[in-house]
Design an enzyme around this catalytic site. Sequence first.
Site, mmCIF file in Angstrom:
data_model
loop_
_atom_site.group_PDB
_atom_site.id
_atom_site.type_symbol
_atom_site.label_atom_id
_atom_site.label_comp_id
_atom_site.label_asym_id
_atom_site.label_seq_id
_atom_site.Cartn_x
_atom_site.Cartn_y
_atom_site.Cartn_z
ATOM 1 N N CYS A 107 0.826 -1.215 0.000
ATOM 2 C CA CYS A 107 0.000 0.000 0.000
ATOM 3 C C CYS A 107 0.867 1.275 0.000
ATOM 4 O O CYS A 107 1.551 1.544 -0.969
ATOM 5 C CB CYS A 107 -0.999 -0.040 1.150
ATOM 6 S SG CYS A 107 -2.346 1.142 0.928
ATOM 7 N N HIS A 218 -3.809 -5.134 0.185
ATOM 8 C CA HIS A 218 -3.358 -5.564 1.513
ATOM 9 C C HIS A 218 -3.474 -7.078 1.653
ATOM 10 O O HIS A 218 -4.454 -7.572 2.218
ATOM 11 C CB HIS A 218 -4.205 -4.877 2.601
ATOM 12 C CG HIS A 218 -3.819 -3.463 2.859
ATOM 13 N ND1 HIS A 218 -2.860 -3.112 3.789
ATOM 14 C CD2 HIS A 218 -4.237 -2.310 2.296
ATOM 15 C CE1 HIS A 218 -2.722 -1.794 3.799
ATOM 16 N NE2 HIS A 218 -3.547 -1.280 2.903
ATOM 17 N N GLU A 220 -2.039 -8.943 3.701
ATOM 18 C CA GLU A 220 -2.020 -9.359 5.118
ATOM 19 C C GLU A 220 -3.422 -9.379 5.723
ATOM 20 O O GLU A 220 -3.622 -9.960 6.783
ATOM 21 C CB GLU A 220 -1.084 -8.453 5.937
ATOM 22 C CG GLU A 220 -1.647 -7.114 6.387
ATOM 23 C CD GLU A 220 -1.776 -6.075 5.287
ATOM 24 O OE1 GLU A 220 -1.433 -6.367 4.123
ATOM 25 O OE2 GLU A 220 -2.239 -4.957 5.585
#
Length: 247
Positions: A107, A218, A220
Amino acid sequence: MRAKIGIMPSFDTERNKIEVNLSYAEAIEKAGGLPLVLPITSDKSLLEELIQEMDGFLISGGHDVNPALYGQPVLDCCQEICPRRDEQDYALIKRALELDKPLLAICRGAQMFNVVLGGTLYQDLPSQYIPPEAAACKTPLTHNQEKPYHIPVHAVTIMEGTRLHDCLGASGLRVNSIHHQGIRQLAPGAVAAAYAEDGLIEAIEVPGARMAMAVQWHPELMDGDASRRLFSLLVDSSRHSRNGQVI
Ligand code: MN
């Protein structure tokens, strides 16, 4: 031994606190790495020691990148910036590339990665981004979704011949999107590894590096094979980074 992955946190200037979403560390843990959250420091020799100590790096999301770093005035549409984090991100990414230590930037991290390599950013996609003629989707996508953040909101096309394509083993992916800035001019020396349907660059990488990859989404925050593969690539590449030895 596990590969030590240094995680760049965000910095809250007012409260003098570093902050980072635990999901980054958890993703590295699941991939078999040793996650270590780095401090923010202005001491260049201390930062150099920290960099030397790590086998790989994860550059997390966070504040807007200061447009001064790519030679632009700060527009009203630019949101909060964090000069201390900018300074450290910049130095760390530059040094990791010099040392060819593996790096995954996410990001804001991806945006900073492009800036360090000499590229520019959109300071605010909704007010500045116009999809090119060739884009499949002529109206800009919503790149700044509401919660829940693990739900994908747009597709990306993964470019054949890239490391990202090799890693994911797929030509397309649906991703989440929590960004209002984005890559404008791709940095020289980097290649675009993924595009959104509206033509926006969503991933870049440096060919020939052990691993120098950046994604605008993202991983994660998303379960699934694609996210696991990205973090495994970071940890596995980092296991080979210490003097070329497997650790
Ligand atoms: Mn997006």
